[in-house]
Design a protein around this motif. Structure first.
Motif, PDB file in Angstrom:
ATOM      1  N   THR A  17      45.268  44.016  46.449  1.00 30.43           N
ATOM      2  CA  THR A  17      45.437  42.588  46.964  1.00 30.43           C
ATOM      3  C   THR A  17      44.817  42.438  48.457  1.00 30.43           C
ATOM      4  O   THR A  17      45.321  43.144  49.199  1.00 30.43           O
ATOM      5  CB  THR A  17      46.753  42.260  46.822  1.00 30.43           C
ATOM      6  N   ASP A  59      44.766  39.512  40.313  1.00 27.63           N
ATOM      7  CA  ASP A  59      44.990  40.878  39.621  1.00 27.63           C
ATOM      8  C   ASP A  59      43.998  41.858  40.278  1.00 27.63           C
ATOM      9  O   ASP A  59      43.066  41.813  39.771  1.00 27.63           O
ATOM     10  CB  ASP A  59      45.291  40.786  38.157  1.00 27.63           C
ATOM     11  N   ARG A 110      42.114  43.673  37.284  1.00 28.21           N
ATOM     12  CA  ARG A 110      40.998  42.847  36.685  1.00 28.21           C
ATOM     13  C   ARG A 110      39.941  42.879  37.630  1.00 28.21           C
ATOM     14  O   ARG A 110      38.583  43.013  37.131  1.00 28.21           O
ATOM     15  CB  ARG A 110      41.251  41.155  36.694  1.00 28.21           C
TER      16      ARG A 110
END
Length: 359
Positions: A221, A336, A339
Motif C-alpha cells: 500500500t 488491494d 490485485r
C-alpha cells in the motif's frame, strides 16, 4: 455434504444481514429463483426453522458461501439478523465451499448451476491448474463434465488471441490469462493523433521473442509504479493526494468499478470528458473476456490515441495491456496490493519495463 474448507472450528452465531457479503463470486447458482425465496418466506412466517447459512469470516468481512435464498427470504420478513455457521476463512475459502454447495441438500442444482461452479474453478488462475478429477471432486460433478468444459474454454484453436502465460512468484508457478487483449510491439512510442475509430491495435511481430518468465514484483500500500512509458499504477485510495498528483489536467475517460453497491461520485468531475461505472453482483465470477469487450468498446467510442484514461479499482489484471494496445495513457488506483501485484505480473508477459517510483 460438500467439503468444508476449514481454517478453524465453526461456531453458530446470529449475524447482521447488512454485514453479509454476497458479491465476492461465492454465489454457486446461475440465478436465484424468486419463487423459492417466496416459499421460504412463507414458511418462515409460519414459524418454520431453517438450517444455519454458511459464512466465512476473514477478520473483517462475512462471506456467504451457502444460503442465498434463505438470506433473501429472511430479509423479506423484516429480520435484521440470520443464524449462521461461521468459519474463520477467506473469500476464496467461501468460493471453494460454495462450488459444491447444494450437491446433496437444498434446492437441486440445475445443469447451469453445475456449469457455473466448474467454470468458477477453471477460470481461476490457481484452481484451473488442478486436475479434472480434483475439480470434479470439489464441485461434486463428473470428471468428463469438467474435461468437456475445460476443452471449451481453453482448447478453442480458432481463438488466436487466447494465451496462458506461466510465471513464477515466490517460487510458485502459476498462469496469467491474456485473453483477447492483443500484444504490444517492441516500440513504446505512441503514434501521432489519429481520428476516432481509425486506430488499430499494435501489430505483433512474427519474430517477437517469447515472453520472459520473471518473479513478480511485490506491491505494498502506497506504492506508485510506472508501467512502460505511459501508464501508472497507484496502490491505494483513488481520492488520496498521492494519486491525484499523478493525474493530467484533462481526462478523456473515467472508468469506475465499485466493489459494493453504494453511491459514489455525485457528479462528473469537471476535467473528465466521459465516465463509465460498472458494477456486478457476480464479483470475481464475471467473465473477463466479456468485460474486456465492454471496456474496449467504450475506449474506441470515447477516446483517441494518446488520451488519458483513469481507472478506479482494477477488475482485470491485464487491463494495462489493453490500454497499451489502444495507445491510451492509463492512470489506475487499486487499494488491494494483491490485485496490483497481479497487474504487474500480467504486464511482465509482454516484456515491457516496470519501475517503482515511490513507496
Amino acid at each position: 455434504m460438500p467439503l468444508k474448507v476449514k481454517t478453524s472450528e465453526s461456531s453458530i452465531q446470529s449475524i447482521a444481514i447488512s454485514k453479509i457479503r454476497m458479491d465476492g463470486g461465492t454465489q454457486p447458482r446461475a440465478q436465484l429463483f424468486s419463487e423459492v425465496v417466496d416459499e421460504y418466506y412463507e414458511n418462515m412466517q409460519q414459524g418454520a426453522t431453517f438450517p444455519p447459512v454458511i459464512i466465512y469470516f476473514d477478520g473483517e468481512e462475512y462471506w456467504l458461501a451457502d444460503g442465498f435464498h434463505r438470506v433473501r427470504a429472511k430479509e423479506a420478513t423484516g429480520a435484521k439478523e440470520i443464524t449462521a455457521e461461521v468459519f474463520l476463512g477467506t473469500q476464496r475459502d467461501a468460493v471453494l465451499y460454495a462450488v459444491g454447495a447444494n450437491a446433496a441438500h437444498g434446492l437441486r442444482r440445475t445443469n447451469a448451476d453445475k456449469r457455473r461452479a466448474v467454470e468458477r474453478l477453471l477460470r481461476d488462475h490457481e484452481w484451473k491448474r488442478w486436475s479434472d478429477n480434483e475439480i470434479a471432486r470439489q464441485a461434486f460433478v463428473s470428471q468428463p463434465f469438467v474435461s468437456k468444459l475445460r476443452a471449451e474454454i481453453y482448447s478453442n484453436s480458432s481463438d488466436s488471441d487466447f494465451a496462458i502465460r506461466t510465471v513464477n512468484r515466490s517460487g510458485k508457478t502459476f498462469p496469467v490469462n491474456t485473453t483477447n487483449i492483443g500484444q504490444s510491439s517492441t516500440s513504446n512510442e505512441p503514434p501521432s493523433k489519429v481520428p476516432k475509430r481509425q486506430r488499430t491495435r499494435k501489430q505483433v511481430n512474427a519474430h517477437t521473442k517469447e515472453p520472459r518468465i520473471t518473479e513478480s514484483k511485490k506491491v505494498v500500500t502506497g506504492d506508485i509504479w510506472k508501467l512502460g512509458k505511459f501508464h501508472y499504477l497507484f496502490c491505494g485510495d483513488p481520492e488520496s493526494s498521492e494519486f491525484q498528483k499523478l493525474l493530467p489536467s484533462e481526462i478523456a475517460l473515467l472508468l469506475f468499478f465499485p466493489r459494493k453497491t453504494k453511491p459514489w461520485l455525485q457528479e462528473k468531475p469537471e476535467n473528465v470528458l466521459n465516465t463509465l461505472s460498472f458494477y456486478t453482483s457476480y464479483g470475481e465470477d464475471i467473465d473477463l473476456r466479456n468485460l474486456r469487450l465492454i471496456i474496449e468498446n467504450c475506449l474506441s467510442t470515447t477516446t483517441e490515441a494518446n488520451d488519458s484514461v483513469i481507472v478506479f479499482n482494477l477488475p482485470d489484471p491485464s487491463l494495462f495491456i489493453l490500454m497499451e494496445s489502444l495507445y491510451c495513457l492509463c492512470y489506475c488506483a487499486e487499494p488491494d496490493p494483491q490485485r496490483c501485484t497481479d497487474a504487474l505480473t500480467a504486464w511482465a508477459a509482454i516484456n515491457q519495463t516496470v519501475k517503482r517510483l515511490s513507496n
